[in-house]
Design a protein around this motif. Sequence first.
Motif, PDB file in Angstrom:
ATOM      1  N   GLU A  37      -6.802  12.914  17.385  1.00  0.00           N
ATOM      2  CA  GLU A  37      -7.433  13.427  16.779  1.00  0.00           C
ATOM      3  C   GLU A  37      -7.082  13.478  15.508  1.00  0.00           C
ATOM      4  OE1 GLU A  37      -9.661  16.964  18.306  1.00  0.00           O
ATOM      5  OE2 GLU A  37      -9.814  15.952  20.244  1.00  0.00           O
ATOM      6  N   LYS A  38      -6.281  14.859  15.228  1.00  0.00           N
ATOM      7  CA  LYS A  38      -5.937  14.882  13.266  1.00  0.00           C
ATOM      8  C   LYS A  38      -5.346  13.649  13.255  1.00  0.00           C
ATOM      9  CE  LYS A  38      -3.688  18.810  15.225  1.00  0.00           C
ATOM     10  NZ  LYS A  38      -3.743  20.612  15.004  1.00  0.00           N
ATOM     11  N   MET A  39      -4.283  12.940  13.695  1.00  0.00           N
ATOM     12  CA  MET A  39      -4.519  11.513  12.776  1.00  0.00           C
ATOM     13  C   MET A  39      -5.490  10.862  12.592  1.00  0.00           C
ATOM     14  SD  MET A  39      -1.264  11.569  11.900  1.00  0.00           S
ATOM     15  CE  MET A  39      -1.567  12.891  11.877  1.00  0.00           C
ATOM     16  N   SER A  40      -6.085  10.672  13.401  1.00  0.00           N
ATOM     17  CA  SER A  40      -7.355   9.784  13.099  1.00  0.00           C
ATOM     18  C   SER A  40      -8.584  10.325  11.685  1.00  0.00           C
ATOM     19  CB  SER A  40      -8.805   9.355  13.985  1.00  0.00           C
ATOM     20  OG  SER A  40      -9.444  10.346  14.398  1.00  0.00           O
ATOM     21  N   ARG A  41      -8.184  11.725  12.028  1.00  0.00           N
ATOM     22  CA  ARG A  41      -9.377  12.499  10.510  1.00  0.00           C
ATOM     23  C   ARG A  41      -8.282  12.424   9.208  1.00  0.00           C
ATOM     24  NH1 ARG A  41      -9.263  17.774  12.253  1.00  0.00           N
ATOM     25  NH2 ARG A  41     -10.323  17.235  14.644  1.00  0.00           N
ATOM     26  N   GLN A  42      -6.131  12.945   9.893  1.00  0.00           N
ATOM     27  CA  GLN A  42      -6.035  12.090   8.446  1.00  0.00           C
ATOM     28  C   GLN A  42      -6.431  10.903   7.928  1.00  0.00           C
ATOM     29  OE1 GLN A  42      -1.425  11.346   8.214  1.00  0.00           O
ATOM     30  NE2 GLN A  42      -1.251  13.426   8.386  1.00  0.00           N
ATOM     31  N   HIS A  43      -6.255  10.240   8.252  1.00  0.00           N
ATOM     32  CA  HIS A  43      -6.577   8.223   8.177  1.00  0.00           C
ATOM     33  C   HIS A  43      -7.491   8.815   7.047  1.00  0.00           C
ATOM     34  CE1 HIS A  43      -3.155   7.477  10.890  1.00  0.00           C
ATOM     35  NE2 HIS A  43      -2.441   7.857  10.171  1.00  0.00           N
ATOM     36  N   GLN A  44      -8.318   9.191   8.101  1.00  0.00           N
ATOM     37  CA  GLN A  44      -9.876   8.503   7.487  1.00  0.00           C
ATOM     38  C   GLN A  44     -10.116   9.587   5.666  1.00  0.00           C
ATOM     39  OE1 GLN A  44     -12.306   9.425  10.360  1.00  0.00           O
ATOM     40  NE2 GLN A  44     -14.282   9.453   9.617  1.00  0.00           N
ATOM     41  N   ASN A  45      -9.496  10.271   5.793  1.00  0.00           N
ATOM     42  CA  ASN A  45      -9.817  12.073   4.612  1.00  0.00           C
ATOM     43  C   ASN A  45      -8.950  11.498   3.750  1.00  0.00           C
ATOM     44  OD1 ASN A  45     -11.764  12.681   6.241  1.00  0.00           O
ATOM     45  ND2 ASN A  45     -10.613  14.360   6.930  1.00  0.00           N
ATOM     46  N   GLY A  90       0.522  -1.328   0.352  1.00  0.00           N
ATOM     47  CA  GLY A  90       0.611  -0.317   0.099  1.00  0.00           C
ATOM     48  C   GLY A  90       0.857   1.207   0.304  1.00  0.00           C
ATOM     49  N   ILE A  91       2.108   0.956  -0.135  1.00  0.00           N
ATOM     50  CA  ILE A  91       3.633   1.792  -0.116  1.00  0.00           C
ATOM     51  C   ILE A  91       2.453   3.314  -1.661  1.00  0.00           C
ATOM     52  CG2 ILE A  91       4.974   2.872   0.203  1.00  0.00           C
ATOM     53  CD1 ILE A  91       4.424   2.072   2.418  1.00  0.00           C
ATOM     54  N   SER A  92       2.771   4.199  -1.698  1.00  0.00           N
ATOM     55  CA  SER A  92       2.889   5.071  -2.948  1.00  0.00           C
ATOM     56  C   SER A  92       3.913   6.033  -2.554  1.00  0.00           C
ATOM     57  CB  SER A  92       1.365   4.805  -3.778  1.00  0.00           C
ATOM     58  OG  SER A  92       0.873   5.621  -2.900  1.00  0.00           O
ATOM     59  N   SER A  93       3.906   6.950  -4.234  1.00  0.00           N
ATOM     60  CA  SER A  93       4.053   8.595  -3.899  1.00  0.00           C
ATOM     61  C   SER A  93       3.524   8.755  -5.022  1.00  0.00           C
ATOM     62  CB  SER A  93       5.852   8.516  -4.103  1.00  0.00           C
ATOM     63  OG  SER A  93       6.262   7.525  -4.792  1.00  0.00           O
ATOM     64  N   PHE A  94       3.312  10.420  -4.784  1.00  0.00           N
ATOM     65  CA  PHE A  94       2.921  10.899  -6.143  1.00  0.00           C
ATOM     66  C   PHE A  94       3.077  12.501  -5.994  1.00  0.00           C
ATOM     67  CE2 PHE A  94      -0.835  13.913  -4.671  1.00  0.00           C
ATOM     68  CZ  PHE A  94      -1.088  13.109  -3.549  1.00  0.00           C
ATOM     69  N   THR A  95       3.045  13.081  -6.691  1.00  0.00           N
ATOM     70  CA  THR A  95       2.980  14.740  -6.165  1.00  0.00           C
ATOM     71  C   THR A  95       2.789  15.519  -6.857  1.00  0.00           C
ATOM     72  OG1 THR A  95       5.475  14.090  -7.325  1.00  0.00           O
ATOM     73  CG2 THR A  95       5.148  16.145  -7.375  1.00  0.00           C
ATOM     74  N   TYR A  96       1.891  16.269  -6.246  1.00  0.00           N
ATOM     75  CA  TYR A  96       0.943  17.478  -6.707  1.00  0.00           C
ATOM     76  C   TYR A  96       1.794  18.622  -7.271  1.00  0.00           C
ATOM     77  CZ  TYR A  96      -2.450  21.657  -5.570  1.00  0.00           C
ATOM     78  OH  TYR A  96      -3.698  21.682  -6.037  1.00  0.00           O
ATOM     79  N   MET A 120      -2.435   6.190   0.871  1.00  0.00           N
ATOM     80  CA  MET A 120      -3.022   7.180   0.700  1.00  0.00           C
ATOM     81  C   MET A 120      -4.477   7.458  -0.255  1.00  0.00           C
ATOM     82  SD  MET A 120       0.127   9.420   0.505  1.00  0.00           S
ATOM     83  CE  MET A 120       1.244   8.723  -1.151  1.00  0.00           C
ATOM     84  N   ASN A 121      -4.997   8.073  -0.194  1.00  0.00           N
ATOM     85  CA  ASN A 121      -6.246   8.399  -1.515  1.00  0.00           C
ATOM     86  C   ASN A 121      -5.736  10.181  -1.867  1.00  0.00           C
ATOM     87  OD1 ASN A 121      -8.462   9.648  -2.149  1.00  0.00           O
ATOM     88  ND2 ASN A 121      -9.401   8.872  -0.752  1.00  0.00           N
ATOM     89  N   CYS A 122      -5.219   9.459  -2.695  1.00  0.00           N
ATOM     90  CA  CYS A 122      -4.459  10.382  -3.758  1.00  0.00           C
ATOM     91  C   CYS A 122      -5.579  11.757  -4.158  1.00  0.00           C
ATOM     92  CB  CYS A 122      -3.617   9.953  -4.951  1.00  0.00           C
ATOM     93  SG  CYS A 122      -2.586   8.611  -4.087  1.00  0.00           S
ATOM     94  N   ASP A 123      -6.697  11.175  -5.144  1.00  0.00           N
ATOM     95  CA  ASP A 123      -7.401  11.849  -5.284  1.00  0.00           C
ATOM     96  C   ASP A 123      -7.961  12.956  -3.852  1.00  0.00           C
ATOM     97  OD1 ASP A 123      -7.205  10.886  -7.901  1.00  0.00           O
ATOM     98  OD2 ASP A 123      -9.036   9.477  -7.629  1.00  0.00           O
ATOM     99  N   ALA A 124      -8.258  12.865  -3.000  1.00  0.00           N
ATOM    100  CA  ALA A 124      -8.685  13.743  -1.716  1.00  0.00           C
ATOM    101  C   ALA A 124      -7.630  14.539  -1.615  1.00  0.00           C
ATOM    102  CB  ALA A 124      -9.018  12.584  -0.361  1.00  0.00           C
ATOM    103  N   ALA A 158      -8.400  18.241  -1.846  1.00  0.00           N
ATOM    104  CA  ALA A 158      -8.297  19.319  -0.953  1.00  0.00           C
ATOM    105  C   ALA A 158      -7.126  20.225  -0.769  1.00  0.00           C
ATOM    106  CB  ALA A 158      -7.567  18.432   0.724  1.00  0.00           C
ATOM    107  N   LEU A 159      -6.623  19.989  -1.735  1.00  0.00           N
ATOM    108  CA  LEU A 159      -5.319  21.007  -2.055  1.00  0.00           C
ATOM    109  C   LEU A 159      -5.985  21.978  -2.688  1.00  0.00           C
ATOM    110  CD1 LEU A 159      -1.923  18.785  -2.204  1.00  0.00           C
ATOM    111  CD2 LEU A 159      -2.856  20.716  -0.465  1.00  0.00           C
ATOM    112  N   GLU A 160      -6.637  21.619  -3.771  1.00  0.00           N
ATOM    113  CA  GLU A 160      -7.152  22.748  -4.808  1.00  0.00           C
ATOM    114  C   GLU A 160      -8.470  23.390  -4.046  1.00  0.00           C
ATOM    115  OE1 GLU A 160      -6.450  19.626  -8.903  1.00  0.00           O
ATOM    116  OE2 GLU A 160      -8.745  19.655  -8.239  1.00  0.00           O
ATOM    117  N   LYS A 161      -9.029  22.862  -3.195  1.00  0.00           N
ATOM    118  CA  LYS A 161     -10.120  23.755  -2.789  1.00  0.00           C
ATOM    119  C   LYS A 161      -9.351  25.095  -1.934  1.00  0.00           C
ATOM    120  CE  LYS A 161     -13.962  20.695  -1.416  1.00  0.00           C
ATOM    121  NZ  LYS A 161     -14.235  19.997  -0.635  1.00  0.00           N
TER     122      LYS A 161
END
Length: 565
Positions: free
Chosen positions: A388-396, A307-313, A477-481, A485-488
């Motif tokens: 809290e932050k980590m669980s939000r990060q993992h979920q989103n 499940g390891i991945s990398s991408f560039t925004y 990672m959910n790259c699309d998410a 989020a960054l586009e927003k």
Amino acid sequence: MVGYRKRSLPWWKYTVEASAPILPVPVSLLSGFLGAGKTTLLKRILEEAGDKKVAVVVNDVAAINVDANLVRGTRTLANNETLVELQNGCICCTLRTDLVKAIAELANERKFDAIVVESSGVSEPEQVAEMFTVKLGNADGKKSKFGSEGDRRGVSEAARALRGANTLDEVARLDTCVTVVDCAAFSGDLTTPKDLVERFGSREKGDGDANPGDDRSVGQLLMHQVEFANVILLNKCDLVTDAEAAAVEASLHALNPEAEVIRTKRSKVPLEKVLSTGLFSMQKVLDSPGWLQHMRNNKVTQTREYGISSFTYQSRTPFHPVRLFNFLNDHFLVCLDEEEDDEDDNEEEDQEMSEGVEETRHQEDEDGVEEEEQGKPPLVVRQQIVEEKMSRQHQNLGHILRSKGFVWLANRDDVSGSWSQAGTVLELGCGGPWMGLMPEDMLPEEGSDEREMIERDIAGPVLLDRRQELVFIGRDMNCDAIVAALEKCEVTRKEASDARAAAGDDKNGGRYLRKDEWKLKLDNLKMAPIGEDPFPLWPTLEEMDLRGEGGDGNDHAGQGHGHGH
Ligand SMILES: Nc1nc2c(ncn2[C@@H]2O[C@H](COP(=O)(O)OP(=O)(O)OP(=O)(O)O)[C@@H](O)[C@H]2O)c(=O)[nH]1
């Protein structure tokens, strides 16, 4: 036929030449967190060295050198090996000259096949590696300007120990950087809310390695040790399942694709993997972090096992500072530095930089520590915030292990932002001027790789190289998410037009501007009702004094393309 005459040498020549190791002696540097298994590895090296003569330098930040006692307590030092203890400081900052002196003296004994240096848990291998090429003195007895005033004696002693050599690497070369990682603690260390004193104990109180003034995060330090390594021992594999070890191993491969990752129990590794490997080169190791390779090779995404991945925004629209901050603050512990480094503050420090040595943050004086600690919530509260932050990060978004790159904030057109995240902590500070604004003669040479990379980033005469370029490395990672989020967070055309109108530039509501121009000069960007600009002031181009000592082209060429620690 060519004649052959056998020549014999006097006996003393044979003995000297056959047994004296040739300079420079190879040095292996062991890094890794407290309790990862460095001393266990060191003892193993000594026990298994056989005919090889190995000298060891052990650094314990505390006044009592526990590791040295452990090593001495074994029968391993029976074979004339030498142990040098450096204590009451850290070899990557306060004991740098002591380290040079110790290694030079050992090398000049000409009886060791290898030298092994065990650093303290809080030390950064890059800072130690730099010491091998710092000019300390020469045969004329001239000394370089190096170190703080208080360390002048240390400098001259180290220079004397070099016996006429200019740099340490003339007598002892850094051969292998080995980082020992505790497999069972890896994920926890990346996401811990603890500061260095809470994780490593306090040097001041005598119960550990960390200096109370040290503001580096545990995760960032771990990342530096992992990224600056030729060999990574993934130790304590007996404490985790095979699947867990494999997942950490895959993460380490992604974080440092150049390093050899070896799974170990009790640091058991063939010695040829850690001694005299010939693997170290400064350039190679600076180029080895996964995020940098990803950026350099212009890869957009890459998927690996477990499940390891990398991408560039990548994007050419600036972020709205408030929306970006809110997004970051929801998912990370955010640290906003005013400047990435503070070593350009005065001339003397500039000189030190030019000699290849910079002051490190963990030797800073301890003024203001109390104030800072008073303002810090107790650990249990921080634990809760992080969870809290980590669980939000993992979920989103999934598990983001490492992200790094630079950003363009609307209303800051001249200066890039430098983004560096390791686990829980994300640091965002001033990353220096955009390359397109640098005077031509300060850019890397035309035709060089660095120059080509800079040119590749220029998107025209207006936007220049202003952009978002962020590499993310993570697990599931959910790259699309993340992208969405960054586009927003990016500034909208309406916001930009309103900002220009507020600046009296409203003839056509901004529409007369060319497509690329509406993204610039947004000083009047509306922050309310969502908040105030949360980012502290960064220096302007004028304040940066590009032609001053601190502004050489090579340094800034590092922005985004260099090592950028
Ligand atoms: N279960 C297990 N324990 C280990 C392993 N390797 C080392 N240990 C133990 O972990 C503890 C810490 O190991 P050290 O080698 O002292 O760690 P270190 O990195 O030198 O730690 P500091 O010197 O405190 O920075 C010791 O009790 C070791 O016996 C391993 O692979 N598995």
